[in-house]
Design a protein around this motif. Structure first.
Motif, PDB file in Angstrom:
ATOM      1  N   PRO A 109       1.072  -1.207  -0.479  1.00 25.29           N
ATOM      2  CA  PRO A 109      -0.146  -0.354  -0.429  1.00 25.29           C
ATOM      3  C   PRO A 109       0.650   1.512   0.185  1.00 25.29           C
ATOM      4  CG  PRO A 109      -1.296  -1.407   1.184  1.00 25.29           C
ATOM      5  CD  PRO A 109       0.538  -2.004   1.243  1.00 25.29           C
ATOM      6  N   GLU A 110       0.434   2.368  -0.544  1.00 22.05           N
ATOM      7  CA  GLU A 110       0.770   3.526  -0.166  1.00 22.05           C
ATOM      8  C   GLU A 110       1.739   4.176   1.101  1.00 22.05           C
ATOM      9  OE1 GLU A 110      -1.049   6.520  -2.498  1.00 22.05           O
ATOM     10  OE2 GLU A 110      -1.704   5.541  -4.120  1.00 22.05           O
ATOM     11  N   TRP A 111       1.032   3.504   1.947  1.00 29.93           N
ATOM     12  CA  TRP A 111       1.387   4.119   3.181  1.00 29.93           C
ATOM     13  C   TRP A 111       2.695   3.639   3.519  1.00 29.93           C
ATOM     14  CZ3 TRP A 111       2.095   0.900   7.292  1.00 29.93           C
ATOM     15  CH2 TRP A 111       1.123  -0.104   7.093  1.00 29.93           C
ATOM     16  N   VAL A 112       3.327   2.112   2.211  1.00 33.14           N
ATOM     17  CA  VAL A 112       3.955   0.907   3.433  1.00 33.14           C
ATOM     18  C   VAL A 112       4.817   2.140   2.567  1.00 33.14           C
ATOM     19  CG1 VAL A 112       4.849  -0.704   3.330  1.00 33.14           C
ATOM     20  CG2 VAL A 112       2.707  -0.623   4.151  1.00 33.14           C
ATOM     21  N   VAL A 113       4.831   2.372   1.642  1.00 34.56           N
ATOM     22  CA  VAL A 113       6.313   3.427   0.537  1.00 34.56           C
ATOM     23  C   VAL A 113       6.776   4.475   1.603  1.00 34.56           C
ATOM     24  CG1 VAL A 113       6.635   4.577  -1.863  1.00 34.56           C
ATOM     25  CG2 VAL A 113       5.349   2.763  -1.634  1.00 34.56           C
ATOM     26  N   SER A 114       5.771   4.721   2.246  1.00 32.18           N
ATOM     27  CA  SER A 114       5.488   6.167   2.662  1.00 32.18           C
ATOM     28  C   SER A 114       6.416   5.743   4.154  1.00 32.18           C
ATOM     29  CB  SER A 114       4.396   7.175   3.315  1.00 32.18           C
ATOM     30  OG  SER A 114       4.364   8.448   3.676  1.00 32.18           O
ATOM     31  N   GLU A 115       5.757   5.078   4.921  1.00 33.16           N
ATOM     32  CA  GLU A 115       6.625   4.350   6.052  1.00 33.16           C
ATOM     33  C   GLU A 115       7.925   4.411   5.794  1.00 33.16           C
ATOM     34  OE1 GLU A 115       5.816   5.065   9.308  1.00 33.16           O
ATOM     35  OE2 GLU A 115       3.850   5.711   8.672  1.00 33.16           O
ATOM     36  N   ARG A 116       8.510   3.482   4.703  1.00 35.62           N
ATOM     37  CA  ARG A 116      10.276   3.551   4.527  1.00 35.62           C
ATOM     38  C   ARG A 116      10.801   4.424   4.304  1.00 35.62           C
ATOM     39  NH1 ARG A 116      10.549  -1.843   2.775  1.00 35.62           N
ATOM     40  NH2 ARG A 116       8.291  -3.139   2.932  1.00 35.62           N
ATOM     41  N   GLN A 117       9.646   5.411   3.475  1.00 37.17           N
ATOM     42  CA  GLN A 117      10.548   6.868   3.085  1.00 37.17           C
ATOM     43  C   GLN A 117      11.123   7.772   4.625  1.00 37.17           C
ATOM     44  OE1 GLN A 117       9.104   9.334   0.383  1.00 37.17           O
ATOM     45  NE2 GLN A 117      10.300  10.971   0.792  1.00 37.17           N
ATOM     46  N   GLN A 118       9.516   7.438   5.359  1.00 36.86           N
ATOM     47  CA  GLN A 118       9.881   8.342   6.796  1.00 36.86           C
ATOM     48  C   GLN A 118      10.679   7.777   8.065  1.00 36.86           C
ATOM     49  OE1 GLN A 118       7.459  10.543   8.659  1.00 36.86           O
ATOM     50  NE2 GLN A 118       7.075  10.774   6.910  1.00 36.86           N
ATOM     51  N   PHE A 119      10.714   5.941   7.445  1.00 33.23           N
ATOM     52  CA  PHE A 119      11.859   5.745   8.634  1.00 33.23           C
ATOM     53  C   PHE A 119      13.281   6.307   8.182  1.00 33.23           C
ATOM     54  CE2 PHE A 119      15.216   2.495   9.016  1.00 33.23           C
ATOM     55  CZ  PHE A 119      14.777   2.238  10.781  1.00 33.23           C
ATOM     56  N   SER A 120      13.667   6.600   6.597  1.00 33.15           N
ATOM     57  CA  SER A 120      15.132   6.516   6.248  1.00 33.15           C
ATOM     58  C   SER A 120      15.361   8.499   6.425  1.00 33.15           C
ATOM     59  CB  SER A 120      15.476   6.446   4.757  1.00 33.15           C
ATOM     60  OG  SER A 120      14.630   4.957   4.758  1.00 33.15           O
ATOM     61  N   GLU A 121      14.185   9.020   6.890  1.00 33.40           N
ATOM     62  CA  GLU A 121      14.722  10.572   6.367  1.00 33.40           C
ATOM     63  C   GLU A 121      14.069  11.044   7.634  1.00 33.40           C
ATOM     64  OE1 GLU A 121      12.320  12.116   3.388  1.00 33.40           O
ATOM     65  OE2 GLU A 121      13.116  11.295   1.766  1.00 33.40           O
ATOM     66  N   PHE A 122      13.429  10.615   8.486  1.00 28.76           N
ATOM     67  CA  PHE A 122      13.406  11.148   9.943  1.00 28.76           C
ATOM     68  C   PHE A 122      13.380  10.245  11.083  1.00 28.76           C
ATOM     69  CE2 PHE A 122      10.478  12.902   6.760  1.00 28.76           C
ATOM     70  CZ  PHE A 122      10.728  14.408   6.749  1.00 28.76           C
ATOM     71  N   ARG A 123      13.598   8.829  11.060  1.00 28.74           N
ATOM     72  CA  ARG A 123      13.213   8.111  12.551  1.00 28.74           C
ATOM     73  C   ARG A 123      14.309   7.685  12.241  1.00 28.74           C
ATOM     74  NH1 ARG A 123       8.790   9.520  12.693  1.00 28.74           N
ATOM     75  NH2 ARG A 123       6.774   7.877  11.866  1.00 28.74           N
ATOM     76  N   ASP A 124      15.776   7.140  11.723  1.00 24.99           N
ATOM     77  CA  ASP A 124      16.844   6.642  11.660  1.00 24.99           C
ATOM     78  C   ASP A 124      17.751   8.065  11.615  1.00 24.99           C
ATOM     79  OD1 ASP A 124      19.644   5.505  11.923  1.00 24.99           O
ATOM     80  OD2 ASP A 124      18.935   5.323   9.739  1.00 24.99           O
ATOM     81  N   LYS A 125      17.376   9.208  12.465  1.00 26.17           N
ATOM     82  CA  LYS A 125      18.398  10.314  12.903  1.00 26.17           C
ATOM     83  C   LYS A 125      19.809  10.624  12.633  1.00 26.17           C
ATOM     84  CE  LYS A 125      15.216  12.244  15.822  1.00 26.17           C
ATOM     85  NZ  LYS A 125      14.111  12.577  14.993  1.00 26.17           N
ATOM     86  N   ASN A 126      20.325   9.066  12.505  1.00 20.39           N
ATOM     87  CA  ASN A 126      21.856   9.381  12.511  1.00 20.39           C
ATOM     88  C   ASN A 126      22.839   8.056  11.450  1.00 20.39           C
ATOM     89  OD1 ASN A 126      21.913   6.434  13.425  1.00 20.39           O
ATOM     90  ND2 ASN A 126      23.375   6.486  14.741  1.00 20.39           N
ATOM     91  N   LYS A 127      21.062   7.864  10.358  1.00 16.93           N
ATOM     92  CA  LYS A 127      21.826   7.184   9.165  1.00 16.93           C
ATOM     93  C   LYS A 127      22.740   5.425   8.864  1.00 16.93           C
ATOM     94  CE  LYS A 127      20.053  10.843   7.374  1.00 16.93           C
ATOM     95  NZ  LYS A 127      17.657  10.753   7.538  1.00 16.93           N
ATOM     96  N   ASP A 128      22.019   5.167  10.204  1.00 17.76           N
ATOM     97  CA  ASP A 128      23.586   3.729  10.318  1.00 17.76           C
ATOM     98  C   ASP A 128      22.191   3.117  10.041  1.00 17.76           C
ATOM     99  OD1 ASP A 128      21.493   3.859  12.342  1.00 17.76           O
ATOM    100  OD2 ASP A 128      22.399   3.063  14.136  1.00 17.76           O
ATOM    101  N   GLY A 129      21.092   3.063   9.394  1.00 17.38           N
ATOM    102  CA  GLY A 129      19.892   1.949   8.983  1.00 17.38           C
ATOM    103  C   GLY A 129      19.604   1.288   9.892  1.00 17.38           C
TER     104      GLY A 129
END
Length: 314
Positions: free
Chosen positions: A226-246
């Protein structure tokens, strides 16, 4: 005998696995004002529970439009604390917060007698454990479908965190923190720890992208996300994972599930003001609220409406 909290947990597990395409929200804006979806295009049920409290909202649903509007007028007079004839955003926020506190108080009171077995006005860890897990403690072989041993360990850890004086006996304030930890500053670490344990499937102490998405969505072979899953993947990469270590560590997880910059009561107060402020003067007259009574209290005529006991306040 398995009592309310344990059964609630079990039902949540079952529900969480029953709708693979429906998003599961881990974010806590304190204890939620309502567990209903906030979608005004469908109904205003969320607003009713946020404004009245979950218990009183059910009562209003059984009243005629005339009676629910009459009672709303009495409530408006109570909200207007400075008696200037208008409801401000701050007064609305105070009212919503009080309705929320009343719901929590009622939740604690409804369970208190179940656990205070010796009627001493306190609930010990042993009382809570025996009432909640009595059947399992009598016969550990019952530990098959659900891991009760793990649940007991988690409950004891949360009980200890809520027990400010470390005597393993909870008064009303401590038991409230145990049942509703999201509202207590000293309980935030335990909320984060429990959330991470639920999502961190590989046990490395972090939440990676796969675990993050997997907690909310069970992908099905041959179907598109679903579109919201694609959006959540982006949220994780751009906002949740603040130090960008995955992956998300404890601090990043806390920022996600317990955002410090969001006040749910304030947001709902702004929403109700926006929906009802016909002349856009930044405050609500009693008539403006009554004209929008369906937003605040709703109503549906039922054969039981007039049979309800009326509280003294109405």
């Amino acid at each position: 005998m398995i009592r309310p909290l344990l059964m609630c947990f079990v039902l949540c597990v079952v529900y969480g696995s029953s709708k693979p395409t429906e998003k599961k929200d881990r974010v806590h804006h304190q204890e939620p004002l309502s567990h209903l979806e906030h979608d005004d295009s469908k109904n205003h049920d969320y607003d009713h529970e946020a404004f009245l409290g979950q218990e009183d909202a059910k009562t209003f649903d059984s009243l005629s439009p005339e009676e629910s509007t009459r009672r709303l007028g009495i409530i408006v007079d109570k909200i207007d604390s400075n008696k200037d004839g208008f409801v401000s955003e701050d007064e609305m926020k105070v009212w919503i917060n009080n309705a929320h506190k009343k719901h929590i108080y009622n939740s604690v009171e409804s369970q208190w007698k179940d656990f205070d077995m010796n009627d001493d006005g306190l609930i010990s860890w042993n009382e809570y454990k025996n009432v909640t897990y009595g059947s399992y403690l009598d016969d550990p072989q019952l530990d098959t479908e659900f891991n009760y041993t793990r649940m007991i360990i988690r409950d004891e850890r949360r009980f200890r965190a809520a027990d400010r004086n470390r005597d393993m006996v909870a008064d009303k304030q401590e038991f409230t923190a145990f049942l509703h930890p999201e509202d207590q500053q000293h309980m935030k670490d335990i909320v984060v720890q429990e959330t991470m344990e639920d999502i961190d499937k590989n046990g490395d102490g972090f939440i990676d992208l796969q675990e993050y998405i997997g907690d909310m969505y069970a992908s099905q072979e041959g179907t598109e996300d679903p579109e919201w899953v694609v959006s959540e993947r982006q949220q994780f990469s751009e906002f949740r994972d603040k130090n960008k270590d995955g992956k998300m560590d404890k601090e990043e997880t806390m920022d996600w599930i317990l955002p410090s910059d969001y006040d749910h009561a304030e947001a709902e107060a702004k929403h109700l003001m926006h929906e009802s402020d016909a002349n856009q003067d930044g405050k609500l007259s009693k008539q403006e609220i009554l004209d929008k009574h369906e937003v605040f209290v709703g109503s549906q005529v039922t054969e039981y409406g007039e049979a309800l006991l009326r509280h003294d306040e109405f």
